[in-house]
Design a protein around this motif. Structure first.
Motif, PDB file in Angstrom:
ATOM      1  N   TYR A  94     -40.462  26.504 -60.607  1.00 20.77           N
ATOM      2  CA  TYR A  94     -39.383  25.905 -61.403  1.00 20.77           C
ATOM      3  C   TYR A  94     -39.193  24.450 -60.991  1.00 20.77           C
ATOM      4  O   TYR A  94     -39.093  24.139 -59.796  1.00 20.77           O
ATOM      5  N   ARG A 146     -45.038  22.995 -54.648  1.00 22.17           N
ATOM      6  CA  ARG A 146     -44.237  23.593 -55.717  1.00 22.17           C
ATOM      7  C   ARG A 146     -44.978  23.674 -57.052  1.00 22.17           C
ATOM      8  O   ARG A 146     -44.364  23.881 -58.101  1.00 22.17           O
ATOM      9  N   CYS A 151     -28.992  23.741 -56.086  1.00 22.31           N
ATOM     10  CA  CYS A 151     -30.126  23.156 -56.799  1.00 22.31           C
ATOM     11  C   CYS A 151     -29.597  22.095 -57.752  1.00 22.31           C
ATOM     12  O   CYS A 151     -28.743  22.393 -58.598  1.00 22.31           O
ATOM     13  N   ARG A 152     -30.090  20.911 -57.585  1.00 22.26           N
ATOM     14  CA  ARG A 152     -29.591  19.777 -58.370  1.00 22.26           C
ATOM     15  C   ARG A 152     -29.800  20.020 -59.871  1.00 22.26           C
ATOM     16  O   ARG A 152     -30.897  20.344 -60.321  1.00 22.26           O
ATOM     17  N   ILE A 197     -35.626  30.549 -57.761  1.00 22.77           N
ATOM     18  CA  ILE A 197     -36.275  29.301 -58.163  1.00 22.77           C
ATOM     19  C   ILE A 197     -36.404  28.316 -57.005  1.00 22.77           C
ATOM     20  O   ILE A 197     -37.198  27.378 -57.072  1.00 22.77           O
ATOM     21  N   PHE A 198     -35.652  28.540 -55.915  1.00 19.81           N
ATOM     22  CA  PHE A 198     -35.663  27.637 -54.765  1.00 19.81           C
ATOM     23  C   PHE A 198     -36.282  28.279 -53.529  1.00 19.81           C
ATOM     24  O   PHE A 198     -36.244  27.689 -52.452  1.00 19.81           O
ATOM     25  N   VAL A 230     -28.608  22.440 -61.586  1.00 18.73           N
ATOM     26  CA  VAL A 230     -28.642  23.863 -61.946  1.00 18.73           C
ATOM     27  C   VAL A 230     -27.303  24.536 -61.650  1.00 18.73           C
ATOM     28  O   VAL A 230     -26.608  24.995 -62.562  1.00 18.73           O
ATOM     29  N   LEU A 249     -37.176  21.546 -50.577  1.00 15.20           N
ATOM     30  CA  LEU A 249     -38.303  21.424 -51.507  1.00 15.20           C
ATOM     31  C   LEU A 249     -39.520  20.873 -50.775  1.00 15.20           C
ATOM     32  O   LEU A 249     -39.495  19.742 -50.272  1.00 15.20           O
ATOM     33  N   SER A 268     -31.142  22.857 -51.487  1.00 15.16           N
ATOM     34  CA  SER A 268     -32.408  23.580 -51.524  1.00 15.16           C
ATOM     35  C   SER A 268     -33.480  22.744 -50.844  1.00 15.16           C
ATOM     36  O   SER A 268     -33.531  21.520 -51.003  1.00 15.16           O
ATOM     37  N   MET A 316     -31.366  32.133 -61.821  1.00 16.09           N
ATOM     38  CA  MET A 316     -31.784  31.491 -60.576  1.00 16.09           C
ATOM     39  C   MET A 316     -32.582  32.424 -59.691  1.00 16.09           C
ATOM     40  O   MET A 316     -33.480  31.996 -58.962  1.00 16.09           O
ATOM     41  N   LEU A 376     -37.572  21.368 -59.783  1.00 16.90           N
ATOM     42  CA  LEU A 376     -36.325  21.014 -59.112  1.00 16.90           C
ATOM     43  C   LEU A 376     -36.419  19.602 -58.558  1.00 16.90           C
ATOM     44  O   LEU A 376     -37.473  19.175 -58.085  1.00 16.90           O
ATOM     45  N   GLU A 377     -35.288  18.897 -58.568  1.00 19.44           N
ATOM     46  CA  GLU A 377     -35.209  17.547 -58.007  1.00 19.44           C
ATOM     47  C   GLU A 377     -34.478  17.586 -56.672  1.00 19.44           C
ATOM     48  O   GLU A 377     -33.471  18.287 -56.533  1.00 19.44           O
TER      49      GLU A 377
END
Length: 434
Positions: free
Chosen positions: A228, A224, A187-188, A89-90, A190, A220, A218, A157, A230-231
């Motif tokens: 997934y 994206r 991952c924030r 996901i990252f 997660v 980012l 991760s 993940m 992600l923040e």
């Protein structure tokens, strides 16, 4: 069986009659499939090498232990790289824009590269026979991207149904005395918080085979869409990660007398916290993950500045430095130290925002030539522009955007000097010392 690409002149293989184009079948009865087999069985002093030209033949060789015999193959692995079977996901590669160089889109997940070059692997490409071979040959260390020890969360993940079950290989390696370096891409919301705490506690059971574990945020990018959600970590959440990791690390330091768990420098920079001192990082086992890199850099720079001669302190130069947003304050601090010793050094330090990948990407190693041009073209650059060598591919000639170093020099009308990522080399580059 692998094809021999080249035989070095006057080598053991050359003098034994082996020629390019021959097929290497086995050494001392052991089938050779890749570089791991080859290097392991080549270490012996007495070799019976089986090959094939038009027909199979054998060569008997006596040599020193670990002495090379002079064979070269089509690829360094003597085989194709193992492609990653996950869709994490990252994954940074999934966040690349279109139109970059084709090799940048290749995802490798090859345990052989872990042993040869320190790459991190997820273990999902390994099967029982691969694990048994690693244990039999006692190949160590192995660098593992763990991310979480929760089997169900790891499958989620990494989008791979084997991601959970292969965690058992870690115990097998530990029991065999194979040294393990772990990595957790955080991952924030997660795998942080309680999940991170559980993962670090689980990994601690692998000690003493566990050498260390790094926790990195991760990355980012702005690309994206459809991935997934992600923040990014911010100041507060980064501080929470540091507090948790350091607390757990302290617990096991009291038990083992060794630091096992580390946050990457990026977390400290985002949290606006002071970096740990040199002693904390011990043997800097996670340096390639950006763990302790800035602390070591400053330690090396301080040591170098103590050795400056009177003439070196009198060097007069006008230069500029381009770096990422995360390291900008640190580089300014390093330049202040240099200029206190060398008062005739004039320098402009420029913070480069990552327009190419998005402003959430702040590390120097992902700055492109296009962003350097766009943000520096009207700036005073002095006699030379210093950049981190990490911005360029391993050959040292191309940025991620495809621009060459020569193109950058020509466009900015200034000499551009890529510097190594250590404090002494950086200081020498600033001073123009070879």
């Amino acid at each position: 069986m692998v094809r021999i690409e080249k035989v070095s002149l006057d080598s053991i293989a050359y003098n034994s009659g082996i020629v390019a184009g021959d097929i290497l079948i086995s050494i001392n009865g052991h089938k050779i499939c890749d570089v791991i087999d080859y290097r392991f069985y080549l270490a012996d002093t007495d070799l019976l090498i089986r090959l094939k030209r038009e027909e199979e033949y054998e060569v008997s060789v006596k040599k020193e232990e670990y002495e090379d015999i002079g064979l070269e193959f089509e690829t360094p692995l003597m085989d194709k790289k193992h492609r990653c079977e996950n869709k994490c996901i990252f994954c940074f590669i999934d966040q690349l824009p279109k139109g970059l160089r084709e090799p940048l889109y290749f995802k490798d997940d090859d345990s052989r590269l872990s042993f040869l070059h320190g790459n991190y692997v997820t273990l999902t490409n390994l099967h029982r026979e691969d694990v048994d071979r690693i244990i039999q040959m006692h190949i160590s260390p192995i660098n593992v991207s763990v991310h979480t020890t929760n089997p169900f969360l790891r499958c989620k993940m990494m989008n791979n149904k084997r991601a959970g079950e292969v965690l058992s290989y870690l115990k097998d390696f530990a029991e065999a005395g194979i040294e393990i370096c772990g990595q957790i891409v955080l991952c924030r919301g997660v795998n942080d918080g309680e999940e991170l705490q559980n993962s670090l506690n689980d990994l601690s059971t692998l000690y003493p085979s566990l050498r260390s574990v790094c926790v990195v945020p991760s990355g980012l990018t702005a690309y994206r869409e459809g991935l997934y959600p992600l923040e990014p970590f911010d100041k507060k959440s980064s501080a929470e990660v540091i507090k948790l990791v350091e607390k757990i690390n302290h617990t096991y330091f009291k038990k083992y007398g060794k630091n096992l768990f580390f946050c990457s420098d990026e977390f400290y920079l985002m949290a606006e916290q002071k970096l740990p001192r040199d002693k904390y990082y011990e043997d800097y086992s996670q340096l390639e993950n950006g763990v302790g890199m800035l602390t070591l850099f400053e330690t090396e720079l301080d040591s170098f500045l103590k050795t400056l001669s009177k003439d070196e302190k009198s060097i007069e130069r006008s230069i500029s430095i381009a770096t990422g947003a995360s390291a900008y304050d640190f580089i300014c601090k390093m330049m202040t130290k240099i200029q206190k010793k060398c008062k005739k050094i004039k320098c402009n330090v420029y913070k480069i925002e990552n327009d190419f990948f998005g402003h959430t990407i702040t590390v120097a190693g992902l700055i492109t030539g296009k962003d350097l041009v766009n943000q520096l073209k009207d700036k005073p650059l002095g006699d030379e522009l210093l950049i981190s060598r990490s911005m360029l591919r391993s050959d040292g000639d191309l940025f991620l955007c495809g621009m060459s170093l020569d193109e950058l020099k020509e466009t900015l009308k200034v000499n551009v000097l890529p510097t190594e990522c250590d404090g002494a080399s950086f200081a020498m580059a600033v001073l123009g010392i070879e």
